[in-house]
Structure formats: structure tokens, C-alpha cells
Design a protein around this motif. Sequence first.
Motif, PDB file in Angstrom:
ATOM      1  N   LYS A   1       0.852  -1.185   0.000  1.00  0.00           N
ATOM      2  CA  LYS A   1       0.000   0.000   0.000  1.00  0.00           C
ATOM      3  C   LYS A   1       0.895   1.245   0.000  1.00  0.00           C
ATOM      4  CE  LYS A   1      -3.804  -2.291   2.411  1.00  0.00           C
ATOM      5  NZ  LYS A   1      -4.692  -2.288   3.601  1.00  0.00           N
ATOM      6  N   TYR A   2       1.068   1.812  -1.170  1.00  0.00           N
ATOM      7  CA  TYR A   2       1.990   2.930  -1.318  1.00  0.00           C
ATOM      8  C   TYR A   2       1.207   4.234  -1.345  1.00  0.00           C
ATOM      9  CZ  TYR A   2       4.754  -1.080  -2.795  1.00  0.00           C
ATOM     10  OH  TYR A   2       5.363  -2.307  -2.849  1.00  0.00           O
ATOM     11  N   THR A   3       1.472   5.088  -0.364  1.00  0.00           N
ATOM     12  CA  THR A   3       0.736   6.337  -0.222  1.00  0.00           C
ATOM     13  C   THR A   3       1.525   7.543  -0.712  1.00  0.00           C
ATOM     14  OG1 THR A   3       1.555   6.534   2.050  1.00  0.00           O
ATOM     15  CG2 THR A   3      -0.568   5.437   1.734  1.00  0.00           C
ATOM     16  N   ALA A   4       2.760   7.332  -1.131  1.00  0.00           N
ATOM     17  CA  ALA A   4       3.593   8.437  -1.605  1.00  0.00           C
ATOM     18  C   ALA A   4       4.552   7.914  -2.668  1.00  0.00           C
ATOM     19  CB  ALA A   4       4.376   9.070  -0.448  1.00  0.00           C
ATOM     20  N   SER A   5       5.089   8.819  -3.454  1.00  0.00           N
ATOM     21  CA  SER A   5       6.078   8.448  -4.467  1.00  0.00           C
ATOM     22  C   SER A   5       7.055   9.593  -4.659  1.00  0.00           C
ATOM     23  CB  SER A   5       5.403   8.096  -5.798  1.00  0.00           C
ATOM     24  OG  SER A   5       4.796   9.242  -6.360  1.00  0.00           O
ATOM     25  N   ALA A   6       8.207   9.265  -5.193  1.00  0.00           N
ATOM     26  CA  ALA A   6       9.235  10.268  -5.480  1.00  0.00           C
ATOM     27  C   ALA A   6       9.922   9.899  -6.786  1.00  0.00           C
ATOM     28  CB  ALA A   6      10.257  10.337  -4.346  1.00  0.00           C
ATOM     29  N   THR A   7      10.187  10.901  -7.595  1.00  0.00           N
ATOM     30  CA  THR A   7      10.880  10.697  -8.873  1.00  0.00           C
ATOM     31  C   THR A   7      12.275  11.295  -8.791  1.00  0.00           C
ATOM     32  OG1 THR A   7       8.794  10.758 -10.085  1.00  0.00           O
ATOM     33  CG2 THR A   7      10.810  11.125 -11.350  1.00  0.00           C
ATOM     34  N   GLY A   8      13.256  10.542  -9.218  1.00  0.00           N
ATOM     35  CA  GLY A   8      14.635  11.002  -9.185  1.00  0.00           C
ATOM     36  C   GLY A   8      15.241  11.093 -10.559  1.00  0.00           C
ATOM     37  N   ASP A   9      16.467  10.627 -10.700  1.00  0.00           N
ATOM     38  CA  ASP A   9      17.160  10.675 -11.986  1.00  0.00           C
ATOM     39  C   ASP A   9      17.980   9.410 -12.143  1.00  0.00           C
ATOM     40  OD1 ASP A   9      19.588  10.961 -10.502  1.00  0.00           O
ATOM     41  OD2 ASP A   9      19.307  13.128 -10.438  1.00  0.00           O
ATOM     42  N   HIS A  10      18.603   9.255 -13.292  1.00  0.00           N
ATOM     43  CA  HIS A  10      19.471   8.107 -13.484  1.00  0.00           C
ATOM     44  C   HIS A  10      20.666   8.525 -14.343  1.00  0.00           C
ATOM     45  CE1 HIS A  10      17.307   7.773 -17.352  1.00  0.00           C
ATOM     46  NE2 HIS A  10      18.413   7.192 -17.796  1.00  0.00           N
ATOM     47  N   THR A  11      21.682   7.716 -14.265  1.00  0.00           N
ATOM     48  CA  THR A  11      22.895   7.961 -15.037  1.00  0.00           C
ATOM     49  C   THR A  11      23.438   6.629 -15.519  1.00  0.00           C
ATOM     50  OG1 THR A  11      25.063   9.065 -14.992  1.00  0.00           O
ATOM     51  CG2 THR A  11      24.461   7.802 -13.053  1.00  0.00           C
TER      52      THR A  11
END
Length: 438
Positions: free
Chosen positions: A81-91
Motif C-alpha cells: 500500500k503505497y501512499t507516496a512516491s518520489a521521482t529522481g534521476d538516473h545515469t
Amino acid sequence: MASSWRLLVQGLTSLVFLCAHADEYVRPPPSPLVLTAHGKPASHPQQVHISIVGEKNMRISWVTDDRTRPSVVEYGTSPGKYTASATGDHTTYSYFLYKSGAIHHATIGPLEPSTTYYYQCGKAGDEFTLRTPPARLPVEFVVIGDLGQTGWTASTLSHIAGGGDYDMLLLPGDLSYADTQQPLWDTFGRLVQPLASARPWMVTEGNHEIETLPVVEFAPFVAYNARWRMPHEESGSASNLYYSFDAAGGAAHVVMLGSYADFGEGSPQRAWLERDLAGVDRRRTPWLLALLHAPWYNTNQAHQGEGERMRRAMESLLYEARVDVVFSGHVHAYERFTRIYDNEADSRGPMYITIGDGGNREGLALKFIKGHKSAHLSEFREASFGHGRLRIVNETTAVWTWHRNDDQFATVRDEVWLHSLAAGEPAAAAGGRPVDEL
């Protein structure tokens, strides 16, 4: 109280074992590499590890062979049950014919302290579990150096996992021992994932992370910087090779120094260290720790004098700041010194501990120099694989234990109680308190 009883029972049990079995211990030989495969789809995350970012955030890092996967983490306090999310970056990076997968980093938070979170990386694959560190004391650090990926590394990791709970792991350099063989970074990440995905791993670089070659102009630390991103920007550092962070709500400040970044007068690292230490209020932060790779004090035959230039450049800064403990690696053995400043015993100086015995492929550094000029300052030394634990109990008291890998279980071979230098001179040892209190 329960914590005190646990430590007392653990110490007594270890003492009884040592008395009964000291003559039976045989030093382990080097062990073959343990190469951990990835048998899941290219979209699934692998090599997952976490690190703290500021007071309430956590960086999640992982790799996917599929370079098109999103750099997103979904999380919550209940399984699935995921109530939050975050987007980052990649290399990605290339090294000769090797090209890495997508190396993702995403910062989640704000998070509650001492709380279990469930998370998924890149909208695919397994669910992982982490627990955030506490916002106040007590706090417990596991410390391992020169880890590698051998059978003894696997033994060390299993002893850590089975040796009682802890809040964070500190590693003073020499992680994978890839040494330009880039696939070994991948196998290392898979090997440590069960632990590194569940508790923060805070690392600094060693000589095996440099990976430059004669003639061929590869920049140093390319793989290390891409894969193990630490919170240097958040601590005012311009380099991933040195940084600092707080633990237990600021009750402990940890400085991660770079033995292989410029440290001389006028260098960016020295200027940063001066600013960082000046910002520590010891009334709010009773514990101050430092980690670096090449030891400043060492009576082992291996790597003699390699940390001397850095010691001369920076020791006075740590002394004036009243750093409590300095951990190092590089030498593949365990050694604990008394409190020292400028080659002399000094009750206001840091305790120096070398713990480069995580399980590396090069084997142990077996020879200590009996007549070494620092031998009288060395209080315990042994060439065996193992790990350490520093439990900061309260604002004035901490306990350090070194756990030797002894076949199927870890043996507590060394134990010492510490008194915070911020609290002034320790009182004389009272009844029930070990006499080796520093």
C-alpha cells in the motif's frame, strides 16, 4: 535497562567463550569470490541500497539493465500500500567495453523516525523494506571496512544480520574490489542488497575505488561516484568523496573524509572540514565521529606511513573539535588505539580504530611490528575478519565491540566503553563499569 542487560549478558557470554576456546581459533585463509547473479527480468531493480539525506529523507539507489525504466520509488507504511512516491534521476557510465545499466537515485521523504517503510523501485519487481534511524539516542552503528565479495564477506554480512538489530552501517572505503573489472561492481551490489536495502549504508572511498589506469585517461572514481551517491551537497561539500551527516536527531555528527582527495592547506576538503566542524555545537551534539580510509596510526606491517601526510594536515582539526573516535580501514586487520594526539596518549584526543577486516579478496595483514613507535598506544590488535558495533547509549556513554568471524558465529573479541569528550573528563571507573573506559 533492557539494553544494559543485553550488553552485560553479551559481554559475559563472550568472555566465557573466549576463555574456553581461545586456543582453538585458527586464522582464516583468503576465500574465493562470491559472484551474485541477477536472474530476474531487465526491468526489475537490483543492487538496491539506501542512504540518509538530511534529517528526514532517504535516498534509494538501484540499477536496472533496462535503461528505459522510470527513476521512481513508491512507498508507504503498509505492505503493498503505497501512499507516496518520489521521482529522481538516473545515469550510466562506460569503462572500456563495459556499459553500466541505468543507475537510479530517488530521494523519498519526509519520513518518520524509527518507522518501517515498504517500497518498490521503478514500478517493477520486488517490494523492499527499510527502517528509518531513530530521532534520539540510543543509536547503534555497524562499522565494516575493506569489504569485498568473498566467502568471508558473506560470513561478515551474515554475522551482522544475525547479531542483533542496528540503525546504520558505516564503511570507511574499499567496497567491491572491482579494480577496473566493472561487472564486479554489479555482483557486489547484489551481494550486499539484503542488508543495504534495509538500513542506511554510509560509505567513503578507498584506494580500490580509484580505478585509473596508466596511459588510458579514465577519470578516477567514475563507478563509485555513479553508484554510491552520498549526501555531500547537503553537507556543503563539493565532492562525493567527503561529506558529513547527523544521526539520532543531531546527537551524533559523522564526518566522512576522503583519503584520496586533496587534503592539504588551501584544499577544498580542508576548507570544507574547517567549516563543518565549526558548525557543530557540542552542547547539542555530544558525539563526534570521523571515518577515513588510510589509518593515521598503525602498527601493522601493511601500509606503513600511508596516512601520515593526511594526519599531519588534518589531525589538529579533529583534536581541536574533540572528535571522539576515528575509524579507518585499508589495513586488513583489527587494531584499537587509546586516545591520541600527535603520537602521544592524550585523554582529549580521539580513539583510533582500524577495521579493515570485512572479508576482502587479498587476505589478512598478519604481521604487527612489536617494536613499532606506536606499539605502546595500541591496546588491542588482531588479524582476523570481523565487524564492529558502536552503540551510543546516551549523551555521555557509548560502548564499542569488535565481533570476530569465528566459523558459524561472531565472537565478541574486544569491548570498550567510551565517555564523550563533550562531557569533559570521565569519572573514575565505578563498580560494575569495565576498567577499559576511555
